[in-house]
Design a protein around this motif. Structure first.
Motif: not given
Length: 194
Positions: A8, A13, A44, A48, A51
Motif C-alpha cells: 500500500p 491508511r 481514502v 481501500s 483492501y
C-alpha cells in the motif's frame, strides 16, 4: 516484476480508516455507519476499505477494539499510579466527571459500543474484558464488592452526562463515591498490609 506483491502507498491508511470509523460512529451511530461514510471521513478511496477489512462488521469490531484498548490502558495506568486509596478515589471521581479522560464523543462511542455489543459477540467480549480491567484496577485499592459498586458508578454516570448534556456535579459525585467506599471499606489505616 509480475510476481511482486503490491505494498500500500499509505502505511497509515488502515489506522486512518479505524479512526474515521469511530468518528462516523459518534456522528451517525452504528446503524448509519457505512463504507462510503467511513471512506469519506478517512479521505481514502472506497476500495481501500475492502483492501484492509473483509466487511463493515470487521471495521466496526476493529474500531471498538481500538476504543477498548485506549480506554483500558488509560484507566489501568491512572489507577495503578494511585499510591493510596484517597488518590484512587480522586482518579475515580475524575474518570466519572470526564476530567482529562472521556469526552462526550468518547462516551457516545462507548454507548454505541454497548449497543453493537448486544448483537455482536466479538464486541460483547471486549465489553466483558473492559469490565474486568476496570474492576481489577479498582481492586488494587478496594475490596471486590466495593470495586463492583464503584464500577457501576463509573459506567453509569457518564451515560447520564451524555443524555443530560452537562458534566455531573462534581461535589455530588465525590460525596456518592466516598459514601460507597465508607459503607463497604475499613479505614485505610485498618486495612491489612500485603
Amino acid at each position: 516484476m509480475g510476481g511482486a506483491r503490491r505494498v500500500p502507498n499509505d502505511p497509515e491508511r488502515r489506522a486512518r480508516i479505524i479512526a474515521a470509523a469511530l468518528q462516523v460512529i459518534v456522528e451517525q451511530g452504528v446503524h448509519r455507519t457505512t463504507h462510503r461514510r467511513i471512506a469519506a471521513a478517512a479521505d481514502v478511496p472506497l476500495g481501500s476499505l475492502t483492501y484492509y477489512f473483509d466487511d463493515l462488521t470487521a471495521i466496526l469490531e476493529e474500531a471498538f477494539n481500538h476504543l477498548y484498548v485506549t480506554w483500558a490502558a488509560n484507566v489501568r495506568r491512572d489507577l495503578q499510579a494511585a499510591g493510596t486509596r484517597e488518590q484512587a478515589t480522586e482518579v475515580l471521581i475524575n474518570l466519572i466527571c470526564g476530567v482529562g479522560h472521556a469526552s462526550p464523543a468518547d462516551v457516545t462511542a462507548l454507548i454505541e459500543m454497548y449497543s453493537f455489543g448486544n448483537y455482536n459477540e466479538a464486541v460483547r467480549k471486549l465489553l466483558r474484558d473492559w469490565l474486568f480491567v476496570t474492576r481489577v484496577s479498582l481492586s488494587q485499592h478496594f475490596s471486590p464488592s466495593t470495586a463492583l459498586a464503584l464500577d457501576v458508578l463509573l459506567e453509569g454516570w457518564p451515560l447520564q452526562r451524555v443524555f443530560e448534556g452537562r458534566t455531573p456535579d462534581r461535589s455530588l459525585v465525590e460525596r456518592t463515591v466516598k459514601a460507597v467506599i465508607a459503607a463497604h471499606e475499613p479505614a485505610e489505616s485498618e486495612r491489612p498490609r500485603p
